[in-house]
Design an enzyme around this catalytic site. Structure first.
Site, PDB file in Angstrom:
ATOM      1  N   ILE A   1       0.863  -1.186   0.000  1.00  0.00           N
ATOM      2  CA  ILE A   1       0.000   0.000   0.000  1.00  0.00           C
ATOM      3  C   ILE A   1       0.898   1.235   0.000  1.00  0.00           C
ATOM      4  CG2 ILE A   1      -1.726   1.285   1.313  1.00  0.00           C
ATOM      5  CD1 ILE A   1      -2.716  -1.467   2.353  1.00  0.00           C
TER       6      ILE A   1
ATOM      7  N   HIS B   1      -7.958  -5.277  -9.364  1.00  0.00           N
ATOM      8  CA  HIS B   1      -8.274  -6.164  -8.227  1.00  0.00           C
ATOM      9  C   HIS B   1      -9.160  -7.295  -8.751  1.00  0.00           C
ATOM     10  CE1 HIS B   1      -8.670  -7.117  -3.980  1.00  0.00           C
ATOM     11  NE2 HIS B   1      -9.958  -7.347  -4.193  1.00  0.00           N
TER      12      HIS B   1
ATOM     13  N   THR C   1      -7.157   5.553  -4.276  1.00  0.00           N
ATOM     14  CA  THR C   1      -7.317   6.607  -3.275  1.00  0.00           C
ATOM     15  C   THR C   1      -6.742   6.069  -1.965  1.00  0.00           C
ATOM     16  OG1 THR C   1      -9.491   5.781  -2.623  1.00  0.00           O
ATOM     17  CG2 THR C   1      -9.444   7.488  -4.340  1.00  0.00           C
ATOM     18  N   ASP C   2      -6.830   6.880  -0.923  1.00  0.00           N
ATOM     19  CA  ASP C   2      -6.262   6.441   0.356  1.00  0.00           C
ATOM     20  C   ASP C   2      -7.033   5.280   0.971  1.00  0.00           C
ATOM     21  OD1 ASP C   2      -3.852   7.482   1.082  1.00  0.00           O
ATOM     22  OD2 ASP C   2      -4.688   9.399   1.712  1.00  0.00           O
ATOM     23  N   GLU C   3      -8.264   5.093   0.544  1.00  0.00           N
ATOM     24  CA  GLU C   3      -9.047   3.978   1.084  1.00  0.00           C
ATOM     25  C   GLU C   3      -8.818   2.744   0.209  1.00  0.00           C
ATOM     26  OE1 GLU C   3     -13.607   3.040   2.374  1.00  0.00           O
ATOM     27  OE2 GLU C   3     -13.121   5.045   1.640  1.00  0.00           O
ATOM     28  N   LEU C   4      -8.417   1.658   0.825  1.00  0.00           N
ATOM     29  CA  LEU C   4      -7.982   0.468   0.077  1.00  0.00           C
ATOM     30  C   LEU C   4      -9.076  -0.078  -0.848  1.00  0.00           C
ATOM     31  CD1 LEU C   4      -5.682  -1.619  -0.273  1.00  0.00           C
ATOM     32  CD2 LEU C   4      -6.748  -2.932   1.575  1.00  0.00           C
TER      33      LEU C   4
HETATM   34  C1  GAR Z   1      -3.886 -10.352 -10.391  1.00  0.00           C
HETATM   35  O1  GAR Z   1      -4.915 -11.293 -10.306  1.00  0.00           O
HETATM   36  C2  GAR Z   1      -4.348  -9.036  -9.793  1.00  0.00           C
HETATM   37  O2  GAR Z   1      -5.699  -8.747 -10.019  1.00  0.00           O
HETATM   38  C3  GAR Z   1      -4.103  -9.295  -8.336  1.00  0.00           C
HETATM   39  O3  GAR Z   1      -2.865  -9.951  -8.285  1.00  0.00           O
HETATM   40  C4  GAR Z   1      -2.722 -10.736  -9.482  1.00  0.00           C
HETATM   41  C5  GAR Z   1      -1.393 -10.395 -10.087  1.00  0.00           C
HETATM   42  O4  GAR Z   1      -1.152 -11.253 -11.161  1.00  0.00           O
HETATM   43  N1  GAR Z   1      -4.109  -8.099  -7.569  1.00  0.00           N
HETATM   44  C6  GAR Z   1      -4.541  -8.054  -6.315  1.00  0.00           C
HETATM   45  O5  GAR Z   1      -4.918  -9.042  -5.714  1.00  0.00           O
HETATM   46  C7  GAR Z   1      -4.542  -6.671  -5.704  1.00  0.00           C
HETATM   47  N2  GAR Z   1      -5.196  -6.666  -4.443  1.00  0.00           N
HETATM   48  P1  GAR Z   1       0.020 -10.912 -12.177  1.00  0.00           P
HETATM   49  O6  GAR Z   1       1.274 -10.635 -11.328  1.00  0.00           O
HETATM   50  O7  GAR Z   1       0.179 -12.152 -12.989  1.00  0.00           O
HETATM   51  O8  GAR Z   1      -0.368  -9.712 -12.978  1.00  0.00           O
END
Ligand code: GAR
Length: 219
Positions: free
Chosen positions: A95, A112, A147-150
């Protein structure tokens, strides 16, 4: 000639979303250039992919920085110095500081693997596991402004996938990933075309460029 949209991509692991961005640029579907790939994980696949593509990389670990605060400060400095139009969190498990979020306000994206605001927080495969355990019938991915909120910034795009009876977190994650690889480059291209209008929590993708700037903020 106008400058191509300059990107810094932040990634901590496999880097398949980074690869999707690079492939989209190569095939001419994305009018951008990756100026920097920054990671917090030494020797990760994302850094290998960047090096392979001849892109400058930078790895800033907590250990080498002497703690979290100075790690975040070093990341901030590296991103500011890269002088990019857009910062893209593509599987980045850190973060960022409020100063960084503010500096790149409306110019920093995150992807995400859930349909936010459901199953916010945590890194893949936790959101996918949470969705399965909750029993949802549809899941997907969200690209949003940071933004600042996750995981709570204004949403730019979402893509859905069905949840199947025999899904595991891994099979669901793979199906979502296919959509991620299409959705993230598509959103970045909207920024490249200057078509993103941001009004509070609502975002609009206009048929024509808003202005000669990355995104217009109104209201
Ligand atoms: C992806 O599924 C992305 O959406 C997720 O990590 C993976 C990275 O895959 N992101 C999160 O979980 C963010 N909270 P990658 O390294 O193969 O792109």
């Amino acid at each position: 000639m106008t400058r191509r949209l300059g990107l810094a991509v932040l990634a901590s692991g496999r880097g398949s979303n980074l690869q999707a961005i690079l492939d989209s640029i190569d095939s001419g579907r994305l009018d951008a250039q990756v100026a920097l790939v920054l990671s917090n994980t030494p020797r990760c696949l994302a850094l290998d992919r960047a090096s392979e593509a001849g892109i400058p990389t930078c790895c800033i670990t907590r250990k080498a920085s002497g703690g979290r605060a100075s790690q975040l400060a070093r990341i901030h400095d590296a991103l500011v110095e890269a002088d990019v139009d857009l910062v893209v969190n593509a599987g980045f498990n850190l973060i960022l500081s409020s100063a960084t979020v503010e500096h790149f306000r409306n110019r920093m994206l995150n992807i995400h693997p859930s349909l936010l605001p459901a199953f916010a927080g945590g890194m893949a495969p936790k959101p996918q596991r949470d969705a399965l355990e909750h029993g949802v019938k549809v899941s997907g991915c969200t690209v949003h402004l940071v933004t600042d909120e996750l995981d709570a910034g204004p949403i730019l795009a979402q893509a859905t996938v069905p949840v199947l009876d025999d899904d595991t977190p891994d099979t669901l994650a793979s199906r979502i990933l296919v959509e991620e690889h299409k959705t993230l480059p598509k959103v970045i291209q909207w920024f490249a075309e200057g078509r993103v209008l941001i009004q509070g929590r609502r975002t609009y993708i206009l048929p024509e460029p808003v202005q000669q700037q990355t995104a217009r903020v109104a209201g």
